[in-house]
Structure formats: C-alpha cells, structure tokens
Design a protein around this motif. Structure first.
Motif: not given
Length: 291
Positions: A55-64, A66-70
């Motif tokens: 999952i690619l997630l854009r956050t205000d505190y870490l930037g973008i 990539r999160i491992d689905r597992r």
C-alpha cells in the motif's frame, strides 16, 4: 530565569478548566484513510495505491511510504468525495519511497545532550562560593525516546551552607504514527533549606508534538499524576491530581539565538488544595568555535 510558585485555594472554575484542557488533549480526530498495523500502530493519510502486496500511503509526518500488506490488520478508507471536491492526484516519485514502512520508521540511534557548569568564588569581608550545574540528555531510536534533565545548586557563605538543592526529571516516550505520543515520567526534587527532603512526582501522559526540528520545537502533554512530599520537620503529604508540561524553543536571528521556555504545572483533584507551578525561560547564544 526560573520561577516556582506554590499555592492553595484554587477556584472550582480553574479546576474545571484544567480538566477540560486535559480532556481535549486526550481526544484525537482521525481524518483521511487509516491503516491499522498488526502490532497496533495506526497510520493516517491518503492511500495512493493499494495492491495485494503493498500500500502506498501519503502522510503529513513521514511523506510517502510503502507498507507491506503482510503487516496490515485493517484498512479504513475515508468516504469518497464528489469529483468536484476531490483533490487532483499527486504522482509519487517511486525512487524516493522507502521499501517498507518499517524501514522509514526505524532510523539510527541518536544520542544528544548538554552540560552547563558555573563556579563562583568571592573573597572579602564575606567569603562566598557557588556551584551550579545543569544537564540535558536525550536518546532516540525509532519511535522510542528517553529524556533526562537535572540541576544542582550548592552555595556557602563563610563556609556555612546556605543553599543545597537539586532536581531531576526522567521520561520515556513512545511516538505514535502521527504527532501524538504516549509517555511515562518521574521527577525528584530536594531543597534542604526549604525543609523539603524529597518531592516525588510522576505518572503517565498523552502528548502532542506540534513542531520538531533543529529550528523549532513545540510540544505539550498532560495526564494523571501522583505527588508525594517528604519533609524534615513537617508531616509528609500525598496528593493525586493532574499535571501538564510545555516545551518550546526556536532559533531566531540568523539561527544564532535560541529563546526557550519550559513549563510544568500540577493541580490536586482529590479535595486537597495543592498547586505546583514551575517555569524555566531563557535565551541560548553560541559564543565561538561551536560553543
């Protein structure tokens, strides 16, 4: 500058105000998409891409990131907005995205600190000696932090002690995947000539990190607190209540001056009139050669 105030007779309106502030601090509104990790962490932001592997997630505190689905337990998406309200999509730069969110959140260990020492020796009709020491230490690793502050003051007049006091504050904090953090802290104070053998204060707290950088830092936290005072010649006292802690510093004027302010407050809520308020305010300025 250090200001310490002790008092009693706090009105019911002030009590309600402090309780209300603590209540507001403990409330957090989640906006955007939320990802719940298997270890309980919660990441909020905007999902840019969602596949079976990552999952690619854009956050205000870490930037973008990539999160491992597992490692994902659940995904809670924000309700879809109408097209005319939705923001234009931002194409992520894949070369700048960490391989996994774990890699983005576990930086190297960091240790920092400072120690200040002041000595004074006066000779004349009255011989005076003063020793002042204070320190600040901080250790960081990933989401975890440990901070310790302390000060010592020892003065004599014609070889007779006139000041003997010290204090130390120690805190462990755990950052959440946002600007919020949880902490547990414990402080000790001793002042021989105020008849205070030992004051012990501590408890858990919830904090909000508004800013954190070399240029500017601002955080506030609050929580339930226990306070115990042991005296030399008076009955010991125990209180239960609420406390708050504010920290602020900022570099100004070509990053050469650093005003700072630290404030601690305590209010007993167990039917006893007890208020403790401490404040440290000053300006740090480099001398030369990195000192």
């Amino acid at each position: 500058m250090r200001v310490i105030a002790l008092g009693s007779g706090v009105s019911a309106s002030i009590r309600c105000l402090v309780v209300g502030l603590v209540g507001l601090l403990c409330c957090q509104v989640v906006l955007g998409d939320e990802i719940v990790m298997a270890n309980g962490d919660r990441l909020t932001g905007t999902i840019l891409e969602d596949t079976q592997e990552t999952i690619l997630l854009r956050t205000d505190y870490l930037g973008i990131v990539r999160i491992d689905r597992r490692g994902v337990q659940a995904v809670d998406r924000e309700p879809t907005q109408p097209d005319f309200l939705a923001e234009a999509p931002i194409e992520p730069d894949l070369d700048q995205i960490p391989a996994t969110v774990a890699e983005a959140n576990t930086p190297d260990r960091q240790f920092s600190g400072r120690v200040n020492l002041a000595l004074s020796d006066e000779r004349g009709n009255t011989d005076k000696n003063e020793i002042d020491v204070d320190y600040q230490l901080e250790y960081r690793q990933g989401w975890h932090r440990f901070r310790s502050l302390g000060a010592l003051e020892f003065d004599t007049n014609d070889s007779e002690k006139i000041t003997e006091k010290w204090s130390t504050f120690n805190q462990y904090s755990r950052l959440f995947p946002s600007r919020w953090y949880g902490a547990a802290w414990l402080s000790f104070d001793h002042d021989r000539f105020s008849d205070l053998r030992l004051r012990t204060v501590g408890g858990p707290s919830l904090g909000y990190l508004a800013f954190e950088s070399e240029a500017r830092n601002l955080s506030i936290e609050a929580g339930p607190t226990l306070l115990r005072e042991d005296f030399y010649g008076q009955p010991d006292q125990d209180f239960s209540g609420v406390s708050w802690l504010l920290r602020y510093d900022q570099l100004v004027w070509q990053e050469r001056l650093q005003p700072y302010h630290r404030q601690f407050g305590y209010l007993a809520l167990d039917g006893k009139d007890k208020v403790l308020w401490q404040s440290w305010t000053g300006i740090r300025m480099p001398l030369a050669g990195g000192l």
